[in-house]
Design a protein around this motif. Sequence first.
Motif, PDB file in Angstrom:
ATOM      1  N   ARG A 203       0.825  -1.209   0.000  1.00 45.99           N
ATOM      2  CA  ARG A 203       0.000   0.000   0.000  1.00 45.99           C
ATOM      3  C   ARG A 203       0.866   1.268   0.000  1.00 45.99           C
ATOM      4  O   ARG A 203       0.542   2.258  -0.672  1.00 45.99           O
ATOM      5  CB  ARG A 203      -0.903  -0.035   1.235  1.00 45.99           C
ATOM      6  N   VAL A 204       1.969   1.231   0.739  1.00 43.48           N
ATOM      7  CA  VAL A 204       2.810   2.415   0.885  1.00 43.48           C
ATOM      8  C   VAL A 204       3.308   2.914  -0.464  1.00 43.48           C
ATOM      9  O   VAL A 204       3.360   4.112  -0.720  1.00 43.48           O
ATOM     10  CB  VAL A 204       3.991   2.125   1.831  1.00 43.48           C
ATOM     11  N   GLN A 205       3.677   1.974  -1.362  1.00 40.59           N
ATOM     12  CA  GLN A 205       4.222   2.396  -2.649  1.00 40.59           C
ATOM     13  C   GLN A 205       3.215   3.246  -3.431  1.00 40.59           C
ATOM     14  O   GLN A 205       3.586   4.226  -4.086  1.00 40.59           O
ATOM     15  CB  GLN A 205       4.672   1.193  -3.466  1.00 40.59           C
ATOM     16  N   SER A 206       1.929   2.901  -3.344  1.00 42.75           N
ATOM     17  CA  SER A 206       0.902   3.688  -4.028  1.00 42.75           C
ATOM     18  C   SER A 206       0.639   4.999  -3.297  1.00 42.75           C
ATOM     19  O   SER A 206       0.506   6.058  -3.923  1.00 42.75           O
ATOM     20  CB  SER A 206      -0.395   2.885  -4.130  1.00 42.75           C
ATOM     21  N   ASP A 207       0.561   4.942  -1.980  1.00 45.49           N
ATOM     22  CA  ASP A 207       0.319   6.158  -1.197  1.00 45.49           C
ATOM     23  C   ASP A 207       1.393   7.200  -1.468  1.00 45.49           C
ATOM     24  O   ASP A 207       1.096   8.402  -1.613  1.00 45.49           O
ATOM     25  CB  ASP A 207       0.280   5.825   0.297  1.00 45.49           C
ATOM     26  N   GLN A 208       2.650   6.763  -1.548  1.00 46.47           N
ATOM     27  CA  GLN A 208       3.741   7.708  -1.778  1.00 46.47           C
ATOM     28  C   GLN A 208       3.599   8.411  -3.119  1.00 46.47           C
ATOM     29  O   GLN A 208       3.792   9.629  -3.220  1.00 46.47           O
ATOM     30  CB  GLN A 208       5.090   6.981  -1.703  1.00 46.47           C
ATOM     31  N   ALA A 209       3.254   7.658  -4.157  1.00 49.65           N
ATOM     32  CA  ALA A 209       3.145   8.246  -5.494  1.00 49.65           C
ATOM     33  C   ALA A 209       1.995   9.246  -5.582  1.00 49.65           C
ATOM     34  O   ALA A 209       2.151  10.342  -6.133  1.00 49.65           O
ATOM     35  CB  ALA A 209       2.965   7.147  -6.532  1.00 49.65           C
ATOM     36  N   PHE A 210       0.842   8.884  -5.032  1.00 42.89           N
ATOM     37  CA  PHE A 210      -0.299   9.794  -5.112  1.00 42.89           C
ATOM     38  C   PHE A 210      -0.098  11.019  -4.212  1.00 42.89           C
ATOM     39  O   PHE A 210      -0.497  12.129  -4.579  1.00 42.89           O
ATOM     40  CB  PHE A 210      -1.589   9.055  -4.738  1.00 42.89           C
ATOM     41  N   THR A 211       0.525  10.836  -3.066  1.00 46.83           N
ATOM     42  CA  THR A 211       0.807  11.976  -2.190  1.00 46.83           C
ATOM     43  C   THR A 211       1.775  12.937  -2.860  1.00 46.83           C
ATOM     44  O   THR A 211       1.606  14.162  -2.808  1.00 46.83           O
ATOM     45  CB  THR A 211       1.397  11.494  -0.854  1.00 46.83           C
ATOM     46  N   ALA A 212       2.811  12.399  -3.514  1.00 47.23           N
ATOM     47  CA  ALA A 212       3.777  13.242  -4.212  1.00 47.23           C
ATOM     48  C   ALA A 212       3.108  14.042  -5.326  1.00 47.23           C
ATOM     49  O   ALA A 212       3.531  15.161  -5.642  1.00 47.23           O
ATOM     50  CB  ALA A 212       4.902  12.385  -4.784  1.00 47.23           C
ATOM     51  N   ALA A 213       2.054  13.468  -5.918  1.00 51.06           N
ATOM     52  CA  ALA A 213       1.324  14.169  -6.983  1.00 51.06           C
ATOM     53  C   ALA A 213       0.245  15.094  -6.438  1.00 51.06           C
ATOM     54  O   ALA A 213      -0.464  15.744  -7.215  1.00 51.06           O
ATOM     55  CB  ALA A 213       0.698  13.145  -7.926  1.00 51.06           C
ATOM     56  N   GLY A 214       0.099  15.149  -5.113  1.00 49.98           N
ATOM     57  CA  GLY A 214      -0.900  16.019  -4.496  1.00 49.98           C
ATOM     58  C   GLY A 214      -2.316  15.518  -4.638  1.00 49.98           C
ATOM     59  O   GLY A 214      -3.267  16.301  -4.597  1.00 49.98           O
ATOM     60  N   ILE A 215      -2.472  14.200  -4.777  1.00 51.57           N
ATOM     61  CA  ILE A 215      -3.800  13.604  -4.987  1.00 51.57           C
ATOM     62  C   ILE A 215      -4.230  12.858  -3.737  1.00 51.57           C
ATOM     63  O   ILE A 215      -3.503  12.008  -3.220  1.00 51.57           O
ATOM     64  CB  ILE A 215      -3.780  12.636  -6.186  1.00 51.57           C
ATOM     65  N   VAL A 216      -5.414  13.205  -3.242  1.00 52.56           N
ATOM     66  CA  VAL A 216      -6.014  12.494  -2.116  1.00 52.56           C
ATOM     67  C   VAL A 216      -7.018  11.490  -2.679  1.00 52.56           C
ATOM     68  O   VAL A 216      -7.980  11.875  -3.347  1.00 52.56           O
ATOM     69  CB  VAL A 216      -6.717  13.460  -1.145  1.00 52.56           C
ATOM     70  N   ARG A 217      -6.790  10.225  -2.421  1.00 52.49           N
ATOM     71  CA  ARG A 217      -7.641   9.184  -3.012  1.00 52.49           C
ATOM     72  C   ARG A 217      -8.811   8.822  -2.116  1.00 52.49           C
ATOM     73  O   ARG A 217      -8.726   8.902  -0.895  1.00 52.49           O
ATOM     74  CB  ARG A 217      -6.818   7.920  -3.276  1.00 52.49           C
ATOM     75  N   ASP A 218      -9.876   8.375  -2.765  1.00 53.86           N
ATOM     76  CA  ASP A 218     -11.023   7.795  -2.062  1.00 53.86           C
ATOM     77  C   ASP A 218     -10.825   6.285  -2.040  1.00 53.86           C
ATOM     78  O   ASP A 218     -11.037   5.607  -3.037  1.00 53.86           O
ATOM     79  CB  ASP A 218     -12.325   8.155  -2.777  1.00 53.86           C
ATOM     80  N   ILE A 219     -10.365   5.750  -0.905  1.00 49.08           N
ATOM     81  CA  ILE A 219     -10.127   4.309  -0.774  1.00 49.08           C
ATOM     82  C   ILE A 219     -11.311   3.711  -0.023  1.00 49.08           C
ATOM     83  O   ILE A 219     -11.444   3.840   1.189  1.00 49.08           O
ATOM     84  CB  ILE A 219      -8.800   4.028  -0.045  1.00 49.08           C
ATOM     85  N   ALA A 220     -12.194   3.078  -0.785  1.00 44.09           N
ATOM     86  CA  ALA A 220     -13.433   2.561  -0.204  1.00 44.09           C
ATOM     87  C   ALA A 220     -13.294   1.142   0.316  1.00 44.09           C
ATOM     88  O   ALA A 220     -14.047   0.713   1.192  1.00 44.09           O
ATOM     89  CB  ALA A 220     -14.562   2.621  -1.239  1.00 44.09           C
TER      90      ALA A 220
END
Length: 296
Positions: A203-220
């Motif tokens: 999970r961390v690998q995805s969180d890092q990439a989206f955070t670096a891009a300034g994107i907050v994801r909806d993880i349902a």
Amino acid sequence: MDLQQMRYVVAVAETLNFTRAAERCMVVQSALSHQMARLEKELGTRLFERTSKQVRLTPAGRAFLPAARECLEAAERASAHVAAAIGEVRGRLAVGLIPTVAAVDIPAALRDFRHRHPQVRIGLRVGASDDLVEQVREGSLEVAFLGTPTTFSPKGVSSQKLAENRLVAVVPPSHPLAGESAVDLAQLAGETFIELPAGTAGRVQSDQAFTAAGIVRDIAFEVTTAEFMARLVAEGLGVAMMPPSYVPYLTGVTAIEVNGAPTRTEHVIWRSTGCTPAASAFLSLLGIPHRLGSEP
């Protein structure tokens, strides 16, 4: 006290049944019960509470069990090292892996290993990278294959990097983006995501990439296996990020390349104190530099 008595203790503790324990140890129940009684007499206490309905460990039995297992494992290692000294590989090989490992064809590697070393008993355990690292540290696994963020550095184990690749987005075939050859992370910003549990290496690998891009994801949805993640994607419940080499094994989903996607690194790890003969032979088959452990 001898090793056979310890094997009986472990068998009874794991089955909580004297009859099944005797069957596992391939002895008659009376012989097992007799040896247990002798051991308890020598120790001066009962290891098991026995009733007509159940068997359970006493506090003394719970204290004795880990030491008994350690003794049996030490005896097995000693036997394996002696065999290795005369050119034979015996003992056990416990391998851990993530479900999406792709850098090594594990079934093919085990086929070749089994052909060369038929006396080795092999156990496979599938799990999360974080758990596998801990199991290698504590010795319940000899070798493990991980998928981690590029920033991840396994502690307390020896390791070698095997491969690195970017994740892809996995969507249902009917998804509006399914016809695209590639998308940007920003195009996934409004999607509902199906992910691995928070804090896990996957999970961390995805969180890092989206955070670096300034994107907050909806993880349902948080799911512990990639296979079930894909099943939820196929039902149209969301999208997921997965290794590209794993996608061909899936049905009912479409993969899309993602610019700036999370990067996953695959590692093989083993105990920092050195390998058992079986683990050493397995790593040698894979061409992994390592050293053979010297402890019995």
